[in-house]
Design a protein around this motif. Structure first.
Motif, PDB file in Angstrom:
ATOM      1  N   GLY A   5      11.263  41.302  64.613  1.00 34.88           N
ATOM      2  CA  GLY A   5       9.770  40.568  65.227  1.00 34.88           C
ATOM      3  C   GLY A   5       9.429  39.447  64.385  1.00 34.88           C
ATOM      4  N   PHE A   6       8.338  39.111  64.557  1.00 40.13           N
ATOM      5  CA  PHE A   6       7.747  37.894  63.743  1.00 40.13           C
ATOM      6  C   PHE A   6       7.934  37.792  62.343  1.00 40.13           C
ATOM      7  CE2 PHE A   6       3.604  35.302  63.130  1.00 40.13           C
ATOM      8  CZ  PHE A   6       4.014  34.188  63.899  1.00 40.13           C
ATOM      9  N   VAL A   7       7.670  38.881  61.712  1.00 42.73           N
ATOM     10  CA  VAL A   7       7.673  38.671  60.139  1.00 42.73           C
ATOM     11  C   VAL A   7       9.337  38.569  59.928  1.00 42.73           C
ATOM     12  CG1 VAL A   7       7.166  39.908  58.067  1.00 42.73           C
ATOM     13  CG2 VAL A   7       5.733  39.962  60.205  1.00 42.73           C
ATOM     14  N   ASP A   8      10.025  39.132  60.697  1.00 43.73           N
ATOM     15  CA  ASP A   8      11.511  39.118  60.525  1.00 43.73           C
ATOM     16  C   ASP A   8      11.949  37.621  60.527  1.00 43.73           C
ATOM     17  OD1 ASP A   8      12.273  42.113  59.873  1.00 43.73           O
ATOM     18  OD2 ASP A   8      11.290  42.189  61.838  1.00 43.73           O
ATOM     19  N   ILE A   9      11.647  37.042  61.628  1.00 44.04           N
ATOM     20  CA  ILE A   9      11.736  35.881  62.021  1.00 44.04           C
ATOM     21  C   ILE A   9      11.331  34.936  60.918  1.00 44.04           C
ATOM     22  CG2 ILE A   9      11.352  33.782  63.512  1.00 44.04           C
ATOM     23  CD1 ILE A   9      11.178  35.958  65.842  1.00 44.04           C
ATOM     24  N   ALA A  10      10.045  34.830  60.565  1.00 42.25           N
ATOM     25  CA  ALA A  10       9.441  34.066  59.538  1.00 42.25           C
ATOM     26  C   ALA A  10      10.381  34.296  58.203  1.00 42.25           C
ATOM     27  CB  ALA A  10       7.974  34.441  59.064  1.00 42.25           C
ATOM     28  N   ALA A  11      10.765  35.394  57.936  1.00 41.63           N
ATOM     29  CA  ALA A  11      11.379  35.805  56.793  1.00 41.63           C
ATOM     30  C   ALA A  11      12.933  35.511  56.777  1.00 41.63           C
ATOM     31  CB  ALA A  11      11.405  37.038  56.153  1.00 41.63           C
ATOM     32  N   SER A  12      13.515  34.903  57.661  1.00 44.39           N
ATOM     33  CA  SER A  12      14.891  34.720  57.747  1.00 44.39           C
ATOM     34  C   SER A  12      15.478  34.024  56.576  1.00 44.39           C
ATOM     35  CB  SER A  12      15.221  34.124  59.351  1.00 44.39           C
ATOM     36  OG  SER A  12      14.384  33.079  59.457  1.00 44.39           O
ATOM     37  N   PHE A  13      14.817  33.060  56.040  1.00 45.13           N
ATOM     38  CA  PHE A  13      15.514  32.137  54.963  1.00 45.13           C
ATOM     39  C   PHE A  13      15.816  33.048  53.540  1.00 45.13           C
ATOM     40  CE2 PHE A  13      12.246  31.663  51.668  1.00 45.13           C
ATOM     41  CZ  PHE A  13      11.084  31.967  52.653  1.00 45.13           C
ATOM     42  N   ILE A  14      14.805  34.128  53.608  1.00 48.68           N
ATOM     43  CA  ILE A  14      15.122  35.023  52.300  1.00 48.68           C
ATOM     44  C   ILE A  14      16.432  35.752  52.578  1.00 48.68           C
ATOM     45  CG2 ILE A  14      14.130  37.097  51.140  1.00 48.68           C
ATOM     46  CD1 ILE A  14      11.379  36.225  52.382  1.00 48.68           C
ATOM     47  N   ALA A  15      16.705  35.923  53.732  1.00 47.63           N
ATOM     48  CA  ALA A  15      18.016  36.651  54.063  1.00 47.63           C
ATOM     49  C   ALA A  15      19.348  35.856  53.716  1.00 47.63           C
ATOM     50  CB  ALA A  15      18.245  37.396  55.187  1.00 47.63           C
ATOM     51  N   TYR A  16      19.123  34.567  54.003  1.00 49.58           N
ATOM     52  CA  TYR A  16      20.507  33.736  54.248  1.00 49.58           C
ATOM     53  C   TYR A  16      20.135  32.512  53.315  1.00 49.58           C
ATOM     54  CZ  TYR A  16      24.414  31.243  56.473  1.00 49.58           C
ATOM     55  OH  TYR A  16      25.729  31.174  56.731  1.00 49.58           O
ATOM     56  N   TRP A  17      19.212  31.673  53.355  1.00 50.17           N
ATOM     57  CA  TRP A  17      19.098  30.333  52.648  1.00 50.17           C
ATOM     58  C   TRP A  17      18.713  30.724  51.077  1.00 50.17           C
ATOM     59  CZ3 TRP A  17      18.380  30.612  57.700  1.00 50.17           C
ATOM     60  CH2 TRP A  17      18.804  29.476  58.412  1.00 50.17           C
ATOM     61  N   SER A  18      17.872  31.620  50.845  1.00 44.57           N
ATOM     62  CA  SER A  18      17.338  31.891  49.368  1.00 44.57           C
ATOM     63  C   SER A  18      18.610  32.380  48.297  1.00 44.57           C
ATOM     64  CB  SER A  18      16.352  32.898  49.336  1.00 44.57           C
ATOM     65  OG  SER A  18      15.130  32.461  49.666  1.00 44.57           O
ATOM     66  N   PRO A  19      19.509  33.227  48.847  1.00 43.99           N
ATOM     67  CA  PRO A  19      20.814  33.555  48.025  1.00 43.99           C
ATOM     68  C   PRO A  19      21.715  32.267  47.869  1.00 43.99           C
ATOM     69  CG  PRO A  19      20.257  35.256  49.727  1.00 43.99           C
ATOM     70  CD  PRO A  19      19.427  34.013  50.109  1.00 43.99           C
ATOM     71  N   LEU A  20      21.769  31.502  49.103  1.00 46.64           N
ATOM     72  CA  LEU A  20      22.646  30.447  48.866  1.00 46.64           C
ATOM     73  C   LEU A  20      22.104  29.368  48.073  1.00 46.64           C
ATOM     74  CD1 LEU A  20      24.783  28.893  51.880  1.00 46.64           C
ATOM     75  CD2 LEU A  20      23.229  27.362  50.538  1.00 46.64           C
ATOM     76  N   ILE A  21      20.969  28.945  48.031  1.00 43.75           N
ATOM     77  CA  ILE A  21      20.548  28.001  47.144  1.00 43.75           C
ATOM     78  C   ILE A  21      20.451  28.406  45.555  1.00 43.75           C
ATOM     79  CG2 ILE A  21      19.334  26.408  48.942  1.00 43.75           C
ATOM     80  CD1 ILE A  21      16.611  27.639  47.825  1.00 43.75           C
ATOM     81  N   GLN A  22      20.027  29.743  45.465  1.00 43.51           N
ATOM     82  CA  GLN A  22      20.055  30.300  44.176  1.00 43.51           C
ATOM     83  C   GLN A  22      21.594  30.365  43.639  1.00 43.51           C
ATOM     84  OE1 GLN A  22      17.860  34.021  44.591  1.00 43.51           O
ATOM     85  NE2 GLN A  22      16.086  32.819  45.121  1.00 43.51           N
ATOM     86  N   GLU A  23      22.594  30.418  44.286  1.00 43.82           N
ATOM     87  CA  GLU A  23      23.782  30.508  43.854  1.00 43.82           C
ATOM     88  C   GLU A  23      24.253  29.174  43.218  1.00 43.82           C
ATOM     89  OE1 GLU A  23      26.881  31.983  46.673  1.00 43.82           O
ATOM     90  OE2 GLU A  23      28.556  30.848  45.663  1.00 43.82           O
ATOM     91  N   ILE A  24      23.813  28.079  44.026  1.00 47.10           N
ATOM     92  CA  ILE A  24      23.825  26.674  43.665  1.00 47.10           C
ATOM     93  C   ILE A  24      23.219  26.296  42.367  1.00 47.10           C
ATOM     94  CG2 ILE A  24      23.536  24.226  44.291  1.00 47.10           C
ATOM     95  CD1 ILE A  24      23.607  25.030  47.185  1.00 47.10           C
ATOM     96  N   ALA A  25      22.109  26.917  42.167  1.00 51.11           N
ATOM     97  CA  ALA A  25      21.248  26.710  40.904  1.00 51.11           C
ATOM     98  C   ALA A  25      21.744  27.551  39.741  1.00 51.11           C
ATOM     99  CB  ALA A  25      19.929  26.883  41.111  1.00 51.11           C
ATOM    100  N   GLY A  26      22.652  28.642  40.029  1.00 51.75           N
ATOM    101  CA  GLY A  26      22.990  29.569  38.955  1.00 51.75           C
ATOM    102  C   GLY A  26      21.808  30.610  38.629  1.00 51.75           C
TER     103      GLY A  26
END
Lengths: 224, 224
Positions: free
Chosen positions: A153-174
């Protein structure tokens, strides 16, 4: 309004987690739309016409009327089309959903982003700490499979970057801020989210996204 | 639900423009409530219980259920009680109202506040410039007597600090950002707003408000 009278365009950029929110809402709702990719380094007349104030994506254009700001657009989609419910029905549950979506934008997103994309090391560390604290608050809020219950729902949609974008940019930054050990419920949620058939279908492909953010990270840290 | 079954409490502080938003929404809607004044330097157990995350006012407690964040509360009030419409009915107009309320919070409020309550002079000037630019955008958006049409609505409620708090804190700082010459439509709106019978009835008295913010301004500038 019949489906063939609808003209729905999404001005977007594939890499943007904010554009993804709108794509996901449209797909969950079953709304047909045309994706109009924008070059944000060379903004189109169409973008400047439809979002003269912020000049940013996403912009949803529904029968020539533009709507800006990702969460405003998602609420609009929920109200303009019937079918899949994005927000809950009861006023109190609607208020909670809006509260958490705002918390995610104000507390989780900004700190998560700046923990990677800030030149100053001290600032990065301060933001990493704030991101972890905010994730801890969210961790305690997950009760079911999704924030929205059995379906996103609305909160999951808002949180989608936590599932996909956050781990990815954190991997880049170590960095490893978002781990299954520290956030077991949120991590489990992220796996449910990434495996949801509609999210899975429209998430941007990982390799070009990784390359894009890696280049951004390196150019930021080279220019110090 | 009958009126006598309702238990509505507002945890607030008289000087806060965010608390005022909620008071105005409740009054416009004709909802009876108890105002529970909070000492923000010595936070009550009640405040920590009902807003454990942000520990801030306003908090609306409706039949023991707390709602936080001023604009989330105002939307809740509009959905939980019938009567006076705060948001428009049509999804597109609702989206526009949410867009402008967010613009006011993100672009007008923060810059207006920091143009006075920031120790660093350069930062103050930068924020004063941003506040004027944002007000210029708003100036072009006023079409009728109020943002909401003939009666105040969601955007007017969000903008209430522009009519009352901004001129007051600017007077303290010797700033004149919000003038009738530069912003004729917005200035006219502010006079309509201040003279609206319900707003007028509940605006906090000027002298103690002035003294409070003057003390805050002087302590900030003395501690440089």
């Amino acid at each position: 309004m019949a489906a063939n009278q609808e003209d729905v365009k999404l001005l977007g950029a594939v890499a943007s987690p904010f554009v993804f929110r709108v794509q996901l809402a449209l797909k969950l709702k079953g709304v047909e739309y045309t994706f109009v990719a924008q070059d944000l380094k060379n903004k189109s007349e169409e973008l400047l016409k439809y979002n003269p104030i912020h000049k940013k994506v996403p912009v949803l254009v529904h029968n020539e009327k533009p709507i800006n700001e990702s969460l405003v657009i998602v609420e609009y989609i929920d109200e303009a089309w019937k079918g899949y419910p994005i927000l809950p029905t009861h006023p109190y549950n609607r208020a909670l959903a809006r509260f958490w979506a705002k918390f995610i934008d104000d507390k989780v997103f900004i700190a998560s982003w700046k923990s990677v994309f800030t030149a100053d090391e001290e600032e990065r560390e301060k933001n990493a700490k704030e991101a972890v604290e905010a994730l801890q608050v969210l961790e305690n809020e997950i009760k079911g499979k999704f924030f929205g219950g059995e379906e996103p729902g609305f909160v999951d949609i808002a949180a989608s970057f936590i599932a996909y974008w956050s781990p990815l940019i954190q991997e880049i930054a170590g960095l490893q801020l978002f781990t299954s050990e520290q956030f077991p419920k949120l991590y489990k949620w992220s796996q449910e989210f990434l495996n949801h058939p509609i999210a899975k279908e429209i998430l941007p492909p990982r390799d070009p996204l990784f390359a894009l953010f890696k280049a951004r990270y390196e150019s930021l840290h080279a220019s110090k």
